[in-house]
Design a protein around this motif. Structure first.
Motif, PDB file in Angstrom:
ATOM      1  N   GLU A 141       0.797  -1.230   0.000  1.00 44.07           N
ATOM      2  CA  GLU A 141       0.000   0.000   0.000  1.00 44.07           C
ATOM      3  C   GLU A 141       0.830   1.281   0.000  1.00 44.07           C
ATOM      4  N   LYS A 142       2.074   1.235   0.495  1.00 43.20           N
ATOM      5  CA  LYS A 142       2.874   2.456   0.623  1.00 43.20           C
ATOM      6  C   LYS A 142       3.829   2.685  -0.546  1.00 43.20           C
ATOM      7  N   VAL A 143       3.786   1.809  -1.536  1.00 38.94           N
ATOM      8  CA  VAL A 143       4.668   1.969  -2.693  1.00 38.94           C
ATOM      9  C   VAL A 143       4.090   3.030  -3.622  1.00 38.94           C
ATOM     10  N   THR A 144       4.934   3.967  -4.077  1.00 42.42           N
ATOM     11  CA  THR A 144       4.488   5.038  -4.969  1.00 42.42           C
ATOM     12  C   THR A 144       4.813   4.745  -6.426  1.00 42.42           C
ATOM     13  N   SER A 145       5.853   3.920  -6.696  1.00 44.68           N
ATOM     14  CA  SER A 145       6.142   3.533  -8.078  1.00 44.68           C
ATOM     15  C   SER A 145       6.870   2.194  -8.115  1.00 44.68           C
ATOM     16  N   TRP A 146       6.614   1.442  -9.179  1.00 47.00           N
ATOM     17  CA  TRP A 146       7.322   0.193  -9.452  1.00 47.00           C
ATOM     18  C   TRP A 146       8.096   0.354 -10.751  1.00 47.00           C
ATOM     19  N   THR A 147       9.383   0.026 -10.732  1.00 47.88           N
ATOM     20  CA  THR A 147      10.178  -0.053 -11.946  1.00 47.88           C
ATOM     21  C   THR A 147      10.542  -1.520 -12.149  1.00 47.88           C
ATOM     22  N   LEU A 148      10.087  -2.088 -13.260  1.00 45.35           N
ATOM     23  CA  LEU A 148      10.208  -3.523 -13.496  1.00 45.35           C
ATOM     24  C   LEU A 148      11.404  -3.818 -14.396  1.00 45.35           C
ATOM     25  N   PRO A 149      12.101  -4.932 -14.179  1.00 48.80           N
ATOM     26  CA  PRO A 149      13.362  -5.199 -14.878  1.00 48.80           C
ATOM     27  C   PRO A 149      13.183  -5.496 -16.363  1.00 48.80           C
ATOM     28  N   SER A 150      14.210  -5.204 -17.140  1.00 53.86           N
ATOM     29  CA  SER A 150      14.170  -5.474 -18.582  1.00 53.86           C
ATOM     30  C   SER A 150      14.169  -6.970 -18.869  1.00 53.86           C
ATOM     31  N   THR A 151      14.540  -7.781 -17.877  1.00 53.92           N
ATOM     32  CA  THR A 151      14.559  -9.240 -18.041  1.00 53.92           C
ATOM     33  C   THR A 151      13.170  -9.860 -17.911  1.00 53.92           C
ATOM     34  N   LEU A 152      12.180  -9.074 -17.465  1.00 54.30           N
ATOM     35  CA  LEU A 152      10.843  -9.605 -17.179  1.00 54.30           C
ATOM     36  C   LEU A 152      10.163 -10.126 -18.448  1.00 54.30           C
ATOM     37  N   LYS A 153       9.650 -11.359 -18.376  1.00 52.42           N
ATOM     38  CA  LYS A 153       8.976 -11.980 -19.517  1.00 52.42           C
ATOM     39  C   LYS A 153       7.495 -12.252 -19.276  1.00 52.42           C
ATOM     40  N   GLU A 154       7.093 -12.359 -17.996  1.00 56.48           N
ATOM     41  CA  GLU A 154       5.726 -12.829 -17.753  1.00 56.48           C
ATOM     42  C   GLU A 154       5.185 -12.315 -16.427  1.00 56.48           C
ATOM     43  N   LEU A 155       3.911 -11.908 -16.439  1.00 56.24           N
ATOM     44  CA  LEU A 155       3.129 -11.724 -15.223  1.00 56.24           C
ATOM     45  C   LEU A 155       2.293 -12.982 -15.092  1.00 56.24           C
ATOM     46  N   ARG A 156       2.690 -13.864 -14.196  1.00 59.28           N
ATOM     47  CA  ARG A 156       2.085 -15.199 -14.133  1.00 59.28           C
ATOM     48  C   ARG A 156       1.004 -15.259 -13.068  1.00 59.28           C
ATOM     49  N   LEU A 157      -0.190 -15.583 -13.483  1.00 54.90           N
ATOM     50  CA  LEU A 157      -1.307 -15.717 -12.558  1.00 54.90           C
ATOM     51  C   LEU A 157      -1.565 -17.187 -12.291  1.00 54.90           C
ATOM     52  N   GLU A 158      -1.395 -17.599 -11.039  1.00 58.25           N
ATOM     53  CA  GLU A 158      -1.723 -18.960 -10.633  1.00 58.25           C
ATOM     54  C   GLU A 158      -3.107 -18.903  -9.991  1.00 58.25           C
ATOM     55  N   GLU A 159      -4.094 -19.546 -10.632  1.00 56.57           N
ATOM     56  CA  GLU A 159      -5.462 -19.410 -10.140  1.00 56.57           C
ATOM     57  C   GLU A 159      -6.155 -20.760 -10.037  1.00 56.57           C
ATOM     58  N   HIS A 160      -7.151 -20.827  -9.158  1.00 53.80           N
ATOM     59  CA  HIS A 160      -7.865 -22.079  -8.933  1.00 53.80           C
ATOM     60  C   HIS A 160      -9.223 -22.088  -9.607  1.00 53.80           C
ATOM     61  N   TYR A 161      -9.539 -21.058 -10.352  1.00 53.44           N
ATOM     62  CA  TYR A 161     -10.797 -21.024 -11.075  1.00 53.44           C
ATOM     63  C   TYR A 161     -10.548 -20.386 -12.441  1.00 53.44           C
ATOM     64  N   SER A 162     -11.529 -20.477 -13.298  1.00 53.12           N
ATOM     65  CA  SER A 162     -11.380 -19.881 -14.627  1.00 53.12           C
ATOM     66  C   SER A 162     -11.768 -18.417 -14.566  1.00 53.12           C
ATOM     67  N   GLY A 163     -10.793 -17.545 -14.660  1.00 53.90           N
ATOM     68  CA  GLY A 163     -11.045 -16.105 -14.611  1.00 53.90           C
ATOM     69  C   GLY A 163     -10.196 -15.402 -15.645  1.00 53.90           C
ATOM     70  N   ASN A 164     -10.386 -14.109 -15.800  1.00 53.84           N
ATOM     71  CA  ASN A 164      -9.641 -13.406 -16.849  1.00 53.84           C
ATOM     72  C   ASN A 164      -8.504 -12.569 -16.299  1.00 53.84           C
ATOM     73  N   GLY A 165      -8.223 -12.708 -15.007  1.00 52.40           N
ATOM     74  CA  GLY A 165      -7.081 -11.963 -14.481  1.00 52.40           C
ATOM     75  C   GLY A 165      -7.237 -11.627 -13.011  1.00 52.40           C
ATOM     76  N   GLU A 166      -6.295 -10.831 -12.525  1.00 55.92           N
ATOM     77  CA  GLU A 166      -6.296 -10.416 -11.126  1.00 55.92           C
ATOM     78  C   GLU A 166      -5.364  -9.221 -10.994  1.00 55.92           C
ATOM     79  N   CYS A 167      -5.588  -8.408  -9.978  1.00 59.17           N
ATOM     80  CA  CYS A 167      -4.759  -7.221  -9.781  1.00 59.17           C
ATOM     81  C   CYS A 167      -3.351  -7.603  -9.352  1.00 59.17           C
ATOM     82  N   PHE A 168      -2.365  -7.237 -10.139  1.00 64.34           N
ATOM     83  CA  PHE A 168      -0.970  -7.436  -9.774  1.00 64.34           C
ATOM     84  C   PHE A 168      -0.441  -6.239  -8.988  1.00 64.34           C
TER      85      PHE A 168
END
Length: 212
Positions: free
Chosen positions: A96-123
């Motif tokens: 909650e207290k983070v003001t910005s995220w800088t993500l690495p150039s090596t990043l390939k995937e935002l991986r969602l592990e889920e137990h139901y069929s959905g279209n996403g989730e807040c990262f």
């Protein structure tokens, strides 16, 4: 003969599993950031890491490209009882207290592990969060709702080769959206989308409105 061979294979498999060092699959790497920390684990059997958790973070956070000589390629988020590959619940960007995220150039995937069929989730979750910067080409897919947990988000520098991002800004499920978003930075070399002078993003052929 076939039965005997199968039994031998099972015995060999069990001996291999038992010979692994205790906790080998669950090894984590902690990176101190201010008074908090980022927690990484192996993405799979390769020498790549996933960001699986974070604690007590605040301000502007830069996720490293390499930890202990291993590239950070995945950000993992679990939903409900389903867990990540190594058996741990992962929700790394709910700070909650983070003001910005800088993500690495090596990043390939935002991986969602889920137990139901959905279209996403807040990262990305937090009322203080104002900016997200993807430094590299990926990930190519931004899951549905992935930004919707940050209602005061103002600016996103998109991955250079993003090809799917529909529904990333709004969540009917939790009733939030990026209502204060002022700028989406699209790299001019992106092969899938085009941005007009007034800030509207279309498909490359300008036949489909993506976001305004």
């Amino acid at each position: 003969m076939k039965k005997f061979f199968c039994v031998l294979c099972m015995i060999a498999l069990l001996l291999t599993i038992c010979s692994l060092p205790a906790g080998a699959e669950e090894k984590t790497y902690e990176v101190p950031v201010g008074e908090g920390k980022l927690i990484f684990s192996h993405t799979d059997s390769s020498e790549q890491l996933s960001l699986i958790n974070s604690e007590n973070l605040s301000g502007d956070i830069v996720i490293p490209e390499v930890v202990e000589g291993k590239p950070v390629t995945v950000i993992c988020h679990s939903v409900g009882p389903q867990s990540n590959l190594w058996g741990g619940f992962c929700a790394p960007l709910t700070q909650e207290k983070v003001t910005s995220w800088t993500l690495p150039s090596t990043l390939k995937e935002l991986r969602l592990e889920e137990h139901y069929s959905g279209n996403g989730e807040c990262f990305f979750i937090g009322k203080e969060l104002k900016e997200i910067v993807f430094q590299g080409d990926g990930p190519e897919i931004l899951p549905g709702m992935c930004f919707a947990g940050a209602p005061n988000l103002e600016r996103i520098v998109l991955p250079k080769k993003v090809k799917e991002m529909g529904g990333a800004w709004t969540s009917e499920y939790i009733g939030t959206r990026c209502a204060n978003l002022k700028e989406l930075v699209l790299h001019p070399s992106n092969p899938y989308f085009a941005k007009s002078d007034d800030g509207i993003i279309y498909s490359k052929a300008k036949t489909k409105l993506v976001t305004a």
